[in-house]
Design an enzyme around this catalytic site. Structure first.
Site, PDB file in Angstrom:
ATOM      1  CG  HIS D 152      -1.734  -1.335   1.835  1.00  0.00           C
ATOM      2  ND1 HIS D 152      -2.705  -1.101   1.058  1.00  0.00           N
ATOM      3  CD2 HIS D 152      -1.403  -2.493   1.937  1.00  0.00           C
ATOM      4  CE1 HIS D 152      -2.986  -2.558   1.079  1.00  0.00           C
ATOM      5  NE2 HIS D 152      -2.223  -2.950   2.362  1.00  0.00           N
ATOM      6  CB  SER D 273      13.260  21.556 -15.740  1.00  0.00           C
ATOM      7  OG  SER D 273      12.403  22.967 -16.050  1.00  0.00           O
ATOM      8  CE  LYS D 279      11.482  18.558 -10.938  1.00  0.00           C
ATOM      9  NZ  LYS D 279      10.542  18.829 -11.495  1.00  0.00           N
ATOM     10  CD  GLU D 286       8.391  11.521 -15.582  1.00  0.00           C
ATOM     11  OE1 GLU D 286       7.119  11.827 -15.197  1.00  0.00           O
ATOM     12  OE2 GLU D 286       8.982  11.966 -17.120  1.00  0.00           O
TER      13      GLU D 286
END
Lengths: 491, 491, 491, 491
Positions: D152, D273, D279, D286
């Site tokens: 979980h 970024s 970043k 992804e």
């Protein structure tokens, strides 16, 4: 990774990795919008004094040049860095290096997709209207062409080909409304949302939106960069259009089989077999039917990608966009091809020569028993059902019905004494009479269909007006953008 | 097959077959609408003199009785035959046998689904509005609660919890508009379309539509019985809501992990493990997340069923409807539970104590270098990127930056002489200051968020007005129906 | 949340929350397996001396009692806590409180699903074999029943009904193999994996697996609790079966239309219309066709739920299981009903009376021109194509072909002199002759079909052997479990 | 439509129609197989004396030439007609016109897809094995690297990184088995099935299958041309691999966030970024995550296309194939990139310094209470649950537990007198000790993991053997084909 980032936060990126994550193939569709966005952004920065006037003017000149002939190299990370790299190359790092002040790829990509999608929806709306127009044109030729209406793929009741065609005009009308409503939500500008938190520079989001012809700003900056429901909604609209079309096409495939023989497909939209010389295959229709499944799959891909994604921008979004373009092209292509095909459809004149089609008017016998002989509807339904069973089992047709036979069957099934005139039995058998008698609102009777055609013709005029208005708005914004550039970029 | 058909066209049907094709389980939702439709239909038949007044009055009385206590037996074919059988049982075959004049199951089922769906959409709109209201209520408490904004699940820039919550208010607003637009297309009456070709009886379709509170007639009779795009559209709306919610819920699951520690979930919405006593599992959120997948699956089921189906009515439609109800209930349940949960969310006050979160304000250092020291944006971006890399590699934090360090790095990466004041370096490090500086339209600054909250509060008032209007319209139609019945059914 | 957890880590849970997250409705299918698992687990704990003998014996007695009459109350959290609560109630907290040593709900639920799914797959395999057997039985009656074979829904070449039916036997054979291969991966026991890391108690995983009739242990404990690919695989198998069946059913729907008139559906599997008394609708087939879409949707639901889920157990899994059961039941129901229906199918004897079907043998004219008259195949194909066009355009049939006509057309299209004997022209026109001549392996000729039928009969015997073996294995394990309990639970 | 058909059955086809229905873009993948099939077919025709030896020899020489440099022009209808047109161009209509005797595009296209897919599956199996090998290699480095196991998304119990990695090795093993089983069904040859009814020429189907390296003939000719379940099955296998990978990748995305800080991604597989210089975004991961959704969508497209299609060949099939290729490439690309990435993963050494992770060993305290102090498991679970709650609420950690505190809490929650030694309380707190104690089969203890690694290394050797065997078989067939051609085509 763009060369512009090299030597900064990360040391290096491998070429195979850049190739793997690059969106440049699909970004081709976005090159023009991205250049326009940069132009509008520069104008706004000049007006807001974020950059000085000469720098701005130079950026605008460079962007104008780019627009003429830029190509996207396949080795680029994406269109955004591609354009910025080119600008820096032409304008130098001092001036070009400021192009990206107050914006981010996150707001820019969403804006560019929306600009391109506006055009695509406009084109699609045009194609759907044209399909409606062709349906109406064809319907006008067939107001009195009676065909069997089917339910459960079984002959049900006679209708006309015009009445049938209008049912698709009406579905497409709803499809159009959905597209137009989706357009409203597409036509909002995310620019200025930055990475997700706007900018600390004094940007003017309304001005950029206006220069790009948007009807407004997509306000909340997290929402502006992080939402793709406009894509899912458009895909859902496309899927529904594709499914509507798939049913029409399925009818045509079945109806043009020699067994049904209701319509004849134009040779020029068919193909033959490499082996069986007698074949005339409905290839165009099969392809349209199949491609409706592709749009559904694309919706699923995008929905699955979006599900449970953390909010704001994730690179997963990049995989969503190509699905959108593919679906737009698929539905546009199918609508276009269908418009071209249907106008050549020929309807057979001998459809009702098939004996079993005579049964398609039996509902009217029930109605006559009920209306004229006061037999309760449900009882009349059972008697006529038993009558049909008797006729089929004995190889007879409706022409063989006599008052005596009907009387016997009424007695047997419902213990009812019936005394029906011969003329009433045969009053109902002519399909054209059936059609004329079904004159309720929305029904197949020629007068009703003529009335509906007139209204639907008005619908297409209204839709074309919507189209003109949206096109003008974008066109005017483009002119405004270019004339502003002309003024601002003067050396 | 209904007993009413026995002895007619077909000899018999096996019980296992009826059980297999029966829709009675799902039809329970349709019992009330079907009775109402029969009432309206009888009134219209009386007015149009299709049936005589005493018969009509008797039918109305019988239908009134039925409405009070009718149960659907599981052995029935469907609700339509169930109701007709009961009416015939009570009113006798002479009178009851005429209930089905001028209509068909095909138009009746589509009408009944639309009536029930109207209510379901109204309820759903209510639940979505309430979720928006809870988001706004929570946002008002957190206008100054700074949290890290994420992109790519990496700390990006500080925003506020209120700013974040409003992004979902805005997504839900579009979800609402889609539902309301879908409602328009649901709220049209197919009655009178009959099997597919209307009727040869002098029916009045507008009158039935009015008595049932519809905003109009679904005109073309083939379209009226053969279209289910209203279901696909509703399902697409539901799927998009579910996906929007799934992202919100994913954020909460991740953010409530001890590692992120941004929000604390209420105990009463969590559960523990059967084995690991320390566990506090986000069970409610997981269930909501998973159920968003169910709605997508239901959309696919229905789209796959509809694809390439021959036009007009096919029994395949029967399998579509239960998917709709399941999705409606799923999205309603999730929205409701989420409304109840979020108001108990607590936001941690020590989020920014994590050293790495200090880097989330570095964009502002870039902006300062650009704004104040005239370093081109792209160069400043590279310098700060290299600075961050240096700090991380050496286990340092932003507090360790000195003008000298920045100078060295600027020299190394960009061959630039930088002479930056200590105060400028540290001006940008406070997340709250960052947030305040991001005051562009739609940005996280408290003043901007306060302005947005006021507007969104007005949105919810408008939405509630829409809700009241639709409810009243249906309520008034019901009253009209009942009062007409009272007058007409007097013996 | 179960009462057993109250007062521990979390203070309380709301009743509406428990209702929202409860899986008890779907868990009914799992009650028996869960009790069995607990029995096997207790036996193992006794043997491993994890619990003492008298406690173990008492637990076994209580579990035996439970198995006889336990009901799951709707207010329960899930079946696992339900059983444990009952055991503690009967055996007291001292003894009952140790039931859950060395296991977790995470391993228990996956084990229970697998046990139930084994039975469901076995039942499904049985139903698919029976469908094959019915197809073969029907095929044996129709070895010489010539029907037109279709491609692109256009008459292509004659085949036999037996040949056609066998094509589905063969698809179903692959469907069976997939199910049997999936079974292998279902038939592994996760028990002992605990929450995700096994246990520090000296458990014996092989023993539990053996007592429950599994073919082995699902080894890696993270994989054991965290994988649901066995469900996705089963769903994919089910979806493919459903799609295969949907094509068969589509053929039957089209072929039983009066227009095609190839097969006649049994009355007892059809239904009529509430309005049109002549209708005989293929309702059973339509429902089967539609339900194939449901299985696809269920696959999508589950795949979307599983996508990008963090590894190991998440409560999202709970929403996957009901989709599995629904799909299992759907495919079982459709297979069963189809088996019952097809054996009543009647094939029309007058199919080839339709003039256009004469063209279905024209390939053979091409072949004769090539074989006997040495016309290159592609040229012969073109000549015959032009011949067919000529005949159709002039309303003629194949009977009207003369050597002269063929000669003229050969000259016109290919500048070829052809001198063909009348007998060769008409040798090919008889469909039965066509079929006999197509005697290559796998072709429609009666001798080849008879050969294939024999092999397929052997296939079904092999499949039934697989079935028996799997059933015996489970049955023997059950007996072993019960006899062990008898020995161990003696007071 | 191919020029070869011009002047035959159909008069003409429009260029826009040919473009619309053309499959030439996707057919590029099939060019080589199609040429090989034609070669094998010619050899068989020579051997069966269907064509004479000199004609056959000439055809083989022409096909050999074609193979060297043929390009598919975009204006072609499809690859099949493209090849035949080229052969006729080179060999003349007399000889070339006989290439298509005894076959059809229907059997040829299915054969070509299967040949290409064999290669693709072989490549995919290779990539999956390599991913397993990299996982094992990485696991060997991390047998003693303790990480928190999550359920979980909450810390559950300590495991090791090796134990975790092996769970994916095991999932991939099942994925491999599924692919290998699918391969068996792909590796059957439809050639000779013709359009759907084989041929009246004395063809030898086994010989063609052998020359093309197939393991057998796909027998029933209707099944051979009309089934695409091998594509759906492959797509389902690909979808499940993609979903398995998506979960692994999701773990890595979350675990590499600074908040979780468990693994560190290699810079060279990340990106930064355009705005936020700090970043480091997990872009590769992804993209892999998103693309798993594409494969699901492709499965849906194909399933929706196949659903309810009339049996045998329909042009809809043409739209299925590109979805297959796209999915094959997607999964291959993702597997490949993931193999490359993971070997650079670094695991943090300070994971367990986070105070809240201390609670991940509390299950062991429950076990000790049960094992040593004979507290019933469920009671011990509750006591420890209450203890954790007390500690968290008071900002304490596990180090603060004393015998007295435990005693108080045991008294309060369960009215139990507990007298526990300090040493027992703290025996369980070390994660490495926890891991060692979990030494059941499949558990995380280093000895067990080492044992499992050895077995999995043997698995990969077996899989590579499968790979070699399949490759050899195809390679040998190719050599046989070429050497036969050499002999047969000698002038």
């Amino acid at each position: 990774m763009s060369l512009l980032f090299k030597g900064g936060r990360l040391t290096s990126v491998r070429r195979d990795v850049t190739r793997f994550t690059s969106s440049i193939q699909s970004d081709k569709r976005l090159l023009k919008p991205v250049i326009k966005i940069n132009k509008a952004h520069v104008i706004m920065m000049m007006e807001q004094k974020i950059i000085d006037w000469p720098s701005g003017a130079q950026l605008l000149r460079v962007l104008n040049e780019l627009e003429k002939g830029m190509r996207l190299k396949p080795s680029l990370e994406d269109v955004h860095m591609g354009v910025e790299e080119e600008v820096i190359k032409s304008a130098g790092p001092e001036v070009g290096g400021n192009l990206h002040i107050g914006k981010s790829r996150n707001d820019q990509v969403s804006t560019a997709i929306r600009m391109r999608l506006r055009e695509d929806i406009i084109n699609l709306v045009f194609l759907v209207i044209r399909l409606q127009e062709q349906l109406i044109k064809l319907a006008k030729r067939h107001i009195k062409t009676v065909i069997p209406g089917y339910t459960h793929l079984r002959p049900a009741q006679p209708v006309t080909f015009a009445h049938y065609l209008l049912s698709y005009t009406d579905m497409l009308e709803r499809d159009l409304h959905r597209l137009e409503e989706a357009y409203q939500r597409v036509d909002l500008c995310p620019m200025g949302a930055g990475a997700l938190a706007t900018s600390s520079f004094p940007i003017n989001r309304e001005r950029v939106a206006e220069l790009l012809g948007f009807s407004g700003v997509l306000e909340n900056s997290i929402d502006a960069v992080g939402s793709r429901d406009f894509i899912l909604e458009t895909l859902a609209c496309l899927a529904i259009i594709a499914l509507d079309i798939s049913q029409f096409v399925e009818d045509l495939i079945i109806w043009s089989s020699p067994e049904f023989g209701i319509v004849d497909l134009p040779d020029s939209f068919s193909s033959t077999s490499s082996v069986m010389p007698q074949k005339k295959n409905p290839e165009v229709l099969e392809v349209i039917r199949a491609r409706s499944g592709l749009v559904l799959g694309n919706f699923v891909s995008c929905a699955a990608i979006m599900k449970s994604l953390p909010s704001t921008y994730n690179l997963d979004f990049q995989e969503v966009t190509p699905q959108l373009w593919e679906s737009v092209e698929t539905v546009a292509g199918s609508s276009d091809m269908l418009s071209k095909l249907i106008i050549h459809l020929k309807v057979s004149k001998e459809i009702f020569s098939k004996p079993f089609l005579s049964f398609s008017t039996t509902t009217e016998l029930v109605n006559i028993l009920t209306r004229k002989y006061k037999v309760p509807f449900r009882t009349a339904h059972k008697i006529v059902g038993a009558l049909v069973r008797h006729l089929i089992e004995n190889g007879l047709s409706l022409a063989d019905v006599t008052p005596e036979l009907l009387q016997t069957i009424a007695k047997d099934t419902s213990d009812l004494s019936l005394n029906i005139k011969m003329e009433d039995i045969h009053a109902f058998t002519d399909p054209m009479e059936f059609v004329k008698a079904h004159n309720a609102r929305g029904g197949p009777s020629p007068t009703e269909v003529e009335r509906m055609i007139k209204i639907r013709e008005r619908w297409t005029i209204l839709s074309r007006a919507w189209l003109s208005e949206k096109k003008s708005k974008i066109g005017e914004a483009e002119e405004r953008l270019e004339s502003t550039i002309k003024t601002y970029s003067a050396p």
